[in-house]
Design a protein around this motif. Structure first.
Motif, mmCIF file in Angstrom:
data_model
loop_
_atom_site.group_PDB
_atom_site.id
_atom_site.type_symbol
_atom_site.label_atom_id
_atom_site.label_comp_id
_atom_site.label_asym_id
_atom_site.label_seq_id
_atom_site.Cartn_x
_atom_site.Cartn_y
_atom_site.Cartn_z
ATOM 1 N N TYR A 1 9.737 10.964 -1.609
ATOM 2 C CA TYR A 1 9.463 12.377 -1.372
ATOM 3 C C TYR A 1 9.403 13.152 -2.689
ATOM 4 O O TYR A 1 10.007 12.747 -3.688
ATOM 5 C CB TYR A 1 10.562 13.004 -0.498
ATOM 6 N N LEU A 2 8.691 14.255 -2.652
ATOM 7 C CA LEU A 2 8.729 15.210 -3.752
ATOM 8 C C LEU A 2 8.790 16.604 -3.145
ATOM 9 O O LEU A 2 7.806 17.078 -2.570
ATOM 10 C CB LEU A 2 7.512 15.088 -4.667
ATOM 11 N N GLN A 3 9.952 17.226 -3.222
ATOM 12 C CA GLN A 3 10.109 18.604 -2.773
ATOM 13 C C GLN A 3 9.742 19.525 -3.924
ATOM 14 O O GLN A 3 10.348 19.451 -4.996
ATOM 15 C CB GLN A 3 11.550 18.859 -2.341
ATOM 16 N N MET A 4 8.746 20.358 -3.704
ATOM 17 C CA MET A 4 8.260 21.251 -4.752
ATOM 18 C C MET A 4 8.516 22.692 -4.320
ATOM 19 O O MET A 4 7.947 23.153 -3.324
ATOM 20 C CB MET A 4 6.763 21.025 -4.978
ATOM 21 N N ASN A 5 9.385 23.364 -5.053
ATOM 22 C CA ASN A 5 9.712 24.763 -4.762
ATOM 23 C C ASN A 5 9.149 25.669 -5.847
ATOM 24 O O ASN A 5 8.904 25.235 -6.974
ATOM 25 C CB ASN A 5 11.226 24.938 -4.675
ATOM 26 N N ASN A 6 8.982 26.926 -5.503
ATOM 27 C CA ASN A 6 8.487 27.915 -6.454
ATOM 28 C C ASN A 6 7.241 27.403 -7.181
ATOM 29 O O ASN A 6 7.176 27.398 -8.417
ATOM 30 C CB ASN A 6 9.591 28.272 -7.463
ATOM 31 N N SER B 1 6.621 26.662 -1.171
ATOM 32 C CA SER B 1 7.092 25.283 -1.312
ATOM 33 C C SER B 1 6.211 24.309 -0.534
ATOM 34 O O SER B 1 5.535 24.691 0.424
ATOM 35 C CB SER B 1 8.526 25.166 -0.792
ATOM 36 N N LEU B 2 6.237 23.069 -0.970
ATOM 37 C CA LEU B 2 5.586 21.963 -0.283
ATOM 38 C C LEU B 2 6.437 20.727 -0.464
ATOM 39 O O LEU B 2 7.130 20.598 -1.486
ATOM 40 C CB LEU B 2 4.201 21.674 -0.854
ATOM 41 N N ARG B 3 6.378 19.824 0.501
ATOM 42 C CA ARG B 3 7.045 18.535 0.337
ATOM 43 C C ARG B 3 6.003 17.430 0.512
ATOM 44 O O ARG B 3 5.359 17.346 1.564
ATOM 45 C CB ARG B 3 8.181 18.328 1.317
ATOM 46 N N LEU B 4 5.864 16.616 -0.500
ATOM 47 C CA LEU B 4 4.983 15.463 -0.438
ATOM 48 C C LEU B 4 5.778 14.239 0.002
ATOM 49 O O LEU B 4 6.953 14.094 -0.343
ATOM 50 C CB LEU B 4 4.347 15.186 -1.800
ATOM 51 N N SER B 5 5.115 13.370 0.749
ATOM 52 C CA SER B 5 5.701 12.105 1.154
ATOM 53 C C SER B 5 4.802 10.973 0.710
ATOM 54 O O SER B 5 3.585 11.138 0.597
ATOM 55 C CB SER B 5 5.870 12.040 2.672
ATOM 56 N N CYS B 6 5.396 9.823 0.473
ATOM 57 C CA CYS B 6 4.638 8.628 0.101
ATOM 58 C C CYS B 6 5.300 7.452 0.802
ATOM 59 O O CYS B 6 6.443 7.114 0.506
ATOM 60 C CB CYS B 6 4.650 8.444 -1.406
ATOM 61 N N THR B 7 4.573 6.849 1.721
ATOM 62 C CA THR B 7 5.125 5.734 2.486
ATOM 63 C C THR B 7 4.538 4.420 1.988
ATOM 64 O O THR B 7 3.319 4.293 1.837
ATOM 65 C CB THR B 7 4.824 5.904 3.978
ATOM 66 N N ALA B 8 5.417 3.483 1.744
ATOM 67 C CA ALA B 8 5.011 2.160 1.300
ATOM 68 C C ALA B 8 4.954 1.223 2.489
ATOM 69 O O ALA B 8 5.853 1.215 3.338
ATOM 70 C CB ALA B 8 5.983 1.631 0.259
ATOM 71 N N SER B 9 3.900 0.426 2.561
ATOM 72 C CA SER B 9 3.775 -0.550 3.638
ATOM 73 C C SER B 9 3.303 -1.869 3.050
ATOM 74 O O SER B 9 2.703 -1.923 1.983
ATOM 75 C CB SER B 9 2.790 -0.047 4.701
ATOM 76 N N GLN C 1 0.847 -1.196 0.000
ATOM 77 C CA GLN C 1 0.000 0.000 0.000
ATOM 78 C C GLN C 1 0.880 1.242 0.000
ATOM 79 O O GLN C 1 1.920 1.274 0.655
ATOM 80 C CB GLN C 1 -0.917 0.002 1.220
ATOM 81 N N LEU C 2 0.446 2.244 -0.747
ATOM 82 C CA LEU C 2 1.141 3.526 -0.805
ATOM 83 C C LEU C 2 0.231 4.601 -0.249
ATOM 84 O O LEU C 2 -0.948 4.660 -0.599
ATOM 85 C CB LEU C 2 1.520 3.868 -2.251
ATOM 86 N N GLN C 3 0.766 5.455 0.603
ATOM 87 C CA GLN C 3 -0.021 6.510 1.234
ATOM 88 C C GLN C 3 0.707 7.836 1.115
ATOM 89 O O GLN C 3 1.795 8.015 1.662
ATOM 90 C CB GLN C 3 -0.270 6.190 2.703
ATOM 91 N N GLU C 4 0.086 8.779 0.399
ATOM 92 C CA GLU C 4 0.669 10.107 0.258
ATOM 93 C C GLU C 4 0.276 11.011 1.424
ATOM 94 O O GLU C 4 -0.776 10.816 2.033
ATOM 95 C CB GLU C 4 0.212 10.789 -1.035
ATOM 96 N N SER C 5 1.111 12.002 1.687
ATOM 97 C CA SER C 5 0.797 13.027 2.673
ATOM 98 C C SER C 5 1.565 14.290 2.317
ATOM 99 O O SER C 5 2.505 14.248 1.515
ATOM 100 C CB SER C 5 1.158 12.567 4.093
ATOM 101 N N GLY C 6 1.139 15.413 2.914
ATOM 102 C CA GLY C 6 1.872 16.652 2.724
ATOM 103 C C GLY C 6 1.247 17.646 1.778
ATOM 104 O O GLY C 6 1.796 18.720 1.546
ATOM 105 N N GLY C 7 0.087 17.311 1.203
ATOM 106 C CA GLY C 7 -0.557 18.268 0.322
ATOM 107 C C GLY C 7 -1.114 19.449 1.096
ATOM 108 O O GLY C 7 -1.105 19.470 2.325
ATOM 109 N N GLY C 8 -1.591 20.450 0.368
ATOM 110 C CA GLY C 8 -2.167 21.607 1.029
ATOM 111 C C GLY C 8 -2.374 22.765 0.082
ATOM 112 O O GLY C 8 -2.261 22.623 -1.139
ATOM 113 N N LEU C 9 -2.668 23.910 0.671
ATOM 114 C CA LEU C 9 -2.904 25.148 -0.067
ATOM 115 C C LEU C 9 -1.731 26.087 0.162
ATOM 116 O O LEU C 9 -1.364 26.363 1.318
ATOM 117 C CB LEU C 9 -4.200 25.802 0.411
ATOM 118 N N VAL C 10 -1.143 26.559 -0.933
ATOM 119 C CA VAL C 10 -0.012 27.474 -0.820
ATOM 120 C C VAL C 10 -0.203 28.638 -1.783
ATOM 121 O O VAL C 10 -1.029 28.582 -2.696
ATOM 122 C CB VAL C 10 1.330 26.774 -1.111
#
Length: 131
Positions: free
Chosen positions: A80-85, A17-25, A3-12
């Motif tokens: 991870y996905l680090q998103m800048n600018n 910048s935002l950093r998304l994470s995805c954890t595999a279990s 299973q893959l679970q994303e986190s870290g989204g939001g409104l900017v």
């Protein structure tokens, strides 16, 4: 089953910048590569970035080169996905996906990323006056 679970989204705001994470279990976590995709409203899903799980070799689509960075922590089974600018056109649901071969075997539920538009004008309201 993995299973893959994303986190870290939001409104900017644009430029932030935002950093998304995805954890595999699950059992037998062993991937050839993992990727981030995104799907904007009314558009098809598109690849954003890919990284090989073992060697960490990364690939980006031109639209995000220089602004986004994909990385992985093999010990934590996390992508991870680090998103800048960030720009308003970056508004989309972002998905992580994993593959052991050519086809993707697993994907997450998605994380919403919204980049507020800097335009002062709203959507507008249609007014119709009929005789």
């Amino acid at each position: 089953q993995v299973q893959l679970q994303e986190s870290g989204g939001g409104l900017v705001q644009p430029g932030e910048s935002l950093r998304l994470s995805c954890t595999a279990s699950g059992r037998d976590i062993s991937f050839l590569a993992m990727s981030w995709f995104r799907q904007a409203p009314g558009k098809e899903r598109e690849l954003v970035a890919t990284i090989t799980w073992s060697g960490g070799r990364d690939f980006y689509v031109d639209l995000v080169k220089g602004r986004f960075t994909i990385s992985r922590d093999k010990d934590q089974n996390t992508l991870y996905l680090q998103m800048n600018n960030l720009k308003p056109e970056g508004t989309a649901v972002y998905y992580c996906a994993a593959r052991s071969g050519v086809e993707y075997d697993y994907c997450g539920q998605g994380a919403q990323v919204t980049v507020a538009s800097s335009e002062p004008w709203g959507q507008g309201a249609q007014v119709t006056v009929s005789s």
